[in-house]
Scaffold this motif. Structure first.
Motif, PDB file in Angstrom:
ATOM      1  N   ASN A  92     -29.615 -20.327  66.740  1.00 56.82           N
ATOM      2  CA  ASN A  92     -29.838 -20.058  65.318  1.00 56.82           C
ATOM      3  C   ASN A  92     -28.925 -18.927  64.887  1.00 56.82           C
ATOM      4  O   ASN A  92     -28.595 -18.050  65.676  1.00 56.82           O
ATOM      5  CB  ASN A  92     -31.295 -19.682  65.062  1.00 56.82           C
ATOM      6  CG  ASN A  92     -32.214 -20.861  65.238  1.00 56.82           C
ATOM      7  OD1 ASN A  92     -31.791 -22.006  65.146  1.00 56.82           O
ATOM      8  ND2 ASN A  92     -33.471 -20.590  65.496  1.00 56.82           N
ATOM      9  N   CYS A  93     -28.525 -18.945  63.637  1.00 61.64           N
ATOM     10  CA  CYS A  93     -27.654 -17.901  63.108  1.00 61.64           C
ATOM     11  C   CYS A  93     -28.368 -16.552  63.170  1.00 61.64           C
ATOM     12  O   CYS A  93     -29.585 -16.484  63.053  1.00 61.64           O
ATOM     13  CB  CYS A  93     -27.248 -18.224  61.682  1.00 61.64           C
ATOM     14  SG  CYS A  93     -26.108 -19.618  61.590  1.00 61.64           S
ATOM     15  N   PRO A  94     -27.604 -15.467  63.358  1.00 61.96           N
ATOM     16  CA  PRO A  94     -28.215 -14.138  63.459  1.00 61.96           C
ATOM     17  C   PRO A  94     -28.836 -13.688  62.141  1.00 61.96           C
ATOM     18  O   PRO A  94     -28.595 -14.272  61.085  1.00 61.96           O
ATOM     19  CB  PRO A  94     -27.042 -13.236  63.847  1.00 61.96           C
ATOM     20  CG  PRO A  94     -25.826 -13.971  63.461  1.00 61.96           C
ATOM     21  CD  PRO A  94     -26.159 -15.430  63.495  1.00 61.96           C
ATOM     22  N   ILE A  95     -29.596 -12.613  62.213  1.00 57.75           N
ATOM     23  CA  ILE A  95     -30.354 -12.136  61.059  1.00 57.75           C
ATOM     24  C   ILE A  95     -29.663 -10.960  60.384  1.00 57.75           C
ATOM     25  O   ILE A  95     -30.285  -9.950  60.075  1.00 57.75           O
ATOM     26  CB  ILE A  95     -31.779 -11.761  61.487  1.00 57.75           C
ATOM     27  CG1 ILE A  95     -31.749 -10.736  62.628  1.00 57.75           C
ATOM     28  CG2 ILE A  95     -32.567 -12.969  61.884  1.00 57.75           C
ATOM     29  CD1 ILE A  95     -33.107 -10.159  62.940  1.00 57.75           C
ATOM     30  N   ASP A  96     -28.384 -11.067  60.112  1.00 55.08           N
ATOM     31  CA  ASP A  96     -27.629  -9.969  59.502  1.00 55.08           C
ATOM     32  C   ASP A  96     -28.247  -9.481  58.209  1.00 55.08           C
ATOM     33  O   ASP A  96     -28.239  -8.283  57.915  1.00 55.08           O
ATOM     34  CB  ASP A  96     -26.188 -10.395  59.231  1.00 55.08           C
ATOM     35  CG  ASP A  96     -25.408 -10.626  60.505  1.00 55.08           C
ATOM     36  OD1 ASP A  96     -25.863 -10.173  61.560  1.00 55.08           O
ATOM     37  OD2 ASP A  96     -24.353 -11.266  60.436  1.00 55.08           O
ATOM     38  N   ASP A  97     -28.789 -10.371  57.425  1.00 52.50           N
ATOM     39  CA  ASP A  97     -29.367  -9.978  56.139  1.00 52.50           C
ATOM     40  C   ASP A  97     -30.661  -9.192  56.299  1.00 52.50           C
ATOM     41  O   ASP A  97     -31.135  -8.575  55.352  1.00 52.50           O
ATOM     42  CB  ASP A  97     -29.637 -11.205  55.275  1.00 52.50           C
ATOM     43  CG  ASP A  97     -28.353 -11.910  54.868  1.00 52.50           C
ATOM     44  OD1 ASP A  97     -27.294 -11.262  54.918  1.00 52.50           O
ATOM     45  OD2 ASP A  97     -28.420 -13.090  54.525  1.00 52.50           O
ATOM     46  N   TYR A  98     -31.242  -9.206  57.484  1.00 54.85           N
ATOM     47  CA  TYR A  98     -32.515  -8.533  57.705  1.00 54.85           C
ATOM     48  C   TYR A  98     -32.397  -7.321  58.626  1.00 54.85           C
ATOM     49  O   TYR A  98     -33.400  -6.811  59.098  1.00 54.85           O
ATOM     50  CB  TYR A  98     -33.528  -9.520  58.293  1.00 54.85           C
ATOM     51  CG  TYR A  98     -33.768 -10.703  57.393  1.00 54.85           C
ATOM     52  CD1 TYR A  98     -34.550 -10.570  56.257  1.00 54.85           C
ATOM     53  CD2 TYR A  98     -33.201 -11.928  57.667  1.00 54.85           C
ATOM     54  CE1 TYR A  98     -34.763 -11.644  55.413  1.00 54.85           C
ATOM     55  CE2 TYR A  98     -33.411 -13.005  56.828  1.00 54.85           C
ATOM     56  CZ  TYR A  98     -34.191 -12.859  55.709  1.00 54.85           C
ATOM     57  OH  TYR A  98     -34.400 -13.925  54.874  1.00 54.85           O
ATOM     58  N   LEU A  99     -31.194  -6.850  58.874  1.00 53.36           N
ATOM     59  CA  LEU A  99     -31.027  -5.705  59.761  1.00 53.36           C
ATOM     60  C   LEU A  99     -31.698  -4.454  59.222  1.00 53.36           C
ATOM     61  O   LEU A  99     -32.199  -3.637  59.986  1.00 53.36           O
ATOM     62  CB  LEU A  99     -29.548  -5.430  60.024  1.00 53.36           C
ATOM     63  CG  LEU A  99     -28.903  -6.390  61.022  1.00 53.36           C
ATOM     64  CD1 LEU A  99     -27.440  -6.054  61.194  1.00 53.36           C
ATOM     65  CD2 LEU A  99     -29.608  -6.357  62.341  1.00 53.36           C
ATOM     66  N   TRP A 100     -31.729  -4.281  57.917  1.00 54.11           N
ATOM     67  CA  TRP A 100     -32.371  -3.097  57.351  1.00 54.11           C
ATOM     68  C   TRP A 100     -33.850  -3.069  57.701  1.00 54.11           C
ATOM     69  O   TRP A 100     -34.442  -2.003  57.839  1.00 54.11           O
ATOM     70  CB  TRP A 100     -32.152  -3.033  55.843  1.00 54.11           C
ATOM     71  CG  TRP A 100     -32.780  -4.168  55.088  1.00 54.11           C
ATOM     72  CD1 TRP A 100     -32.227  -5.373  54.806  1.00 54.11           C
ATOM     73  CD2 TRP A 100     -34.105  -4.207  54.556  1.00 54.11           C
ATOM     74  NE1 TRP A 100     -33.111  -6.161  54.122  1.00 54.11           N
ATOM     75  CE2 TRP A 100     -34.273  -5.468  53.946  1.00 54.11           C
ATOM     76  CE3 TRP A 100     -35.165  -3.300  54.525  1.00 54.11           C
ATOM     77  CZ2 TRP A 100     -35.457  -5.848  53.329  1.00 54.11           C
ATOM     78  CZ3 TRP A 100     -36.340  -3.686  53.899  1.00 54.11           C
ATOM     79  CH2 TRP A 100     -36.478  -4.942  53.312  1.00 54.11           C
ATOM     80  N   VAL A 101     -34.459  -4.225  57.865  1.00 53.38           N
ATOM     81  CA  VAL A 101     -35.869  -4.294  58.243  1.00 53.38           C
ATOM     82  C   VAL A 101     -36.062  -3.740  59.655  1.00 53.38           C
ATOM     83  O   VAL A 101     -37.093  -3.155  59.963  1.00 53.38           O
ATOM     84  CB  VAL A 101     -36.385  -5.745  58.146  1.00 53.38           C
ATOM     85  CG1 VAL A 101     -37.805  -5.864  58.646  1.00 53.38           C
ATOM     86  CG2 VAL A 101     -36.265  -6.253  56.730  1.00 53.38           C
ATOM     87  N   LEU A 102     -35.066  -3.894  60.501  1.00 54.48           N
ATOM     88  CA  LEU A 102     -35.146  -3.359  61.861  1.00 54.48           C
ATOM     89  C   LEU A 102     -34.743  -1.889  61.910  1.00 54.48           C
ATOM     90  O   LEU A 102     -35.308  -1.116  62.684  1.00 54.48           O
ATOM     91  CB  LEU A 102     -34.237  -4.170  62.788  1.00 54.48           C
ATOM     92  CG  LEU A 102     -34.582  -5.641  62.945  1.00 54.48           C
ATOM     93  CD1 LEU A 102     -33.528  -6.337  63.783  1.00 54.48           C
ATOM     94  CD2 LEU A 102     -35.941  -5.795  63.583  1.00 54.48           C
ATOM     95  N   ILE A 103     -33.777  -1.490  61.111  1.00 53.33           N
ATOM     96  CA  ILE A 103     -33.260  -0.123  61.170  1.00 53.33           C
ATOM     97  C   ILE A 103     -34.269   0.887  60.615  1.00 53.33           C
ATOM     98  O   ILE A 103     -34.443   1.970  61.177  1.00 53.33           O
ATOM     99  CB  ILE A 103     -31.914  -0.036  60.424  1.00 53.33           C
ATOM    100  CG1 ILE A 103     -30.861  -0.799  61.223  1.00 53.33           C
ATOM    101  CG2 ILE A 103     -31.484   1.401  60.226  1.00 53.33           C
ATOM    102  CD1 ILE A 103     -29.538  -0.931  60.520  1.00 53.33           C
ATOM    103  N   LEU A 104     -34.940   0.570  59.520  1.00 51.51           N
ATOM    104  CA  LEU A 104     -35.878   1.512  58.917  1.00 51.51           C
ATOM    105  C   LEU A 104     -37.011   1.922  59.862  1.00 51.51           C
ATOM    106  O   LEU A 104     -37.274   3.119  60.012  1.00 51.51           O
ATOM    107  CB  LEU A 104     -36.427   0.955  57.604  1.00 51.51           C
ATOM    108  CG  LEU A 104     -35.434   0.946  56.437  1.00 51.51           C
ATOM    109  CD1 LEU A 104     -36.067   0.313  55.209  1.00 51.51           C
ATOM    110  CD2 LEU A 104     -34.943   2.337  56.132  1.00 51.51           C
TER     111      LEU A 104
END
Length: 129
Positions: A92-104
């Motif tokens: 599956n394609c990576p979750i680049d658009d959701y990285l902020w959800v992991l970083i915060l």
């Protein structure tokens, strides 16, 4: 701590490098449906995630060339071109658009740990006072 990190990395890599299949690589795509009847390799899957791809979009990750004779033919009677027989994995394609959800949450946890240990990054240490 180091053992835990190594163990986590091992499990992540084992999950990421799951079983592979064979396909025909040609023109930026891997054809994943094996030859049957009049048709040679069909059903192309892109090797990259295009713009606007979501986590449910799949791409074919190239792993390696197949050893031995590795020429394959694309389409009806092989008239679509000549490719290379390869091993691939559908991912599956990576979750680049959701990285902020992991970083915060990680940043909040890091600040919590620094405060818990009374470390302050915003004051200068006393240098040879």
């Amino acid at each position: 701590m180091l053992k835990t990190i190594v163990l986590i990395l091992f499990f992540i890599s084992a999950f990421y490098l799951r079983s592979s299949a064979q396909g025909c690589r040609y023109g930026g795509a891997i054809y994943i449906s094996s030859p049957s009847g009049w048709y040679q390799w069909t059903n192309p899957v892109s090797e990259t995630c295009g713009a606007g791809a979501t986590t449910s979009t799949q791409y074919a990750r190239y792993i390696s060339n197949v050893s031995g004779p590795n020429t394959c033919y694309i389409g009806f009677w092989g008239l679509g071109g000549t490719g290379t027989l390869v091993n691939y994995a559908l991912l599956n394609c990576p979750i680049d658009d959701y990285l902020w959800v992991l970083i915060l949450p990680l940043a909040a946890f890091a600040i919590y740990m620094l405060r818990k240990r009374n470390l302050n990054l915003f004051t200068e240490p006393a240098l040879l006072a």
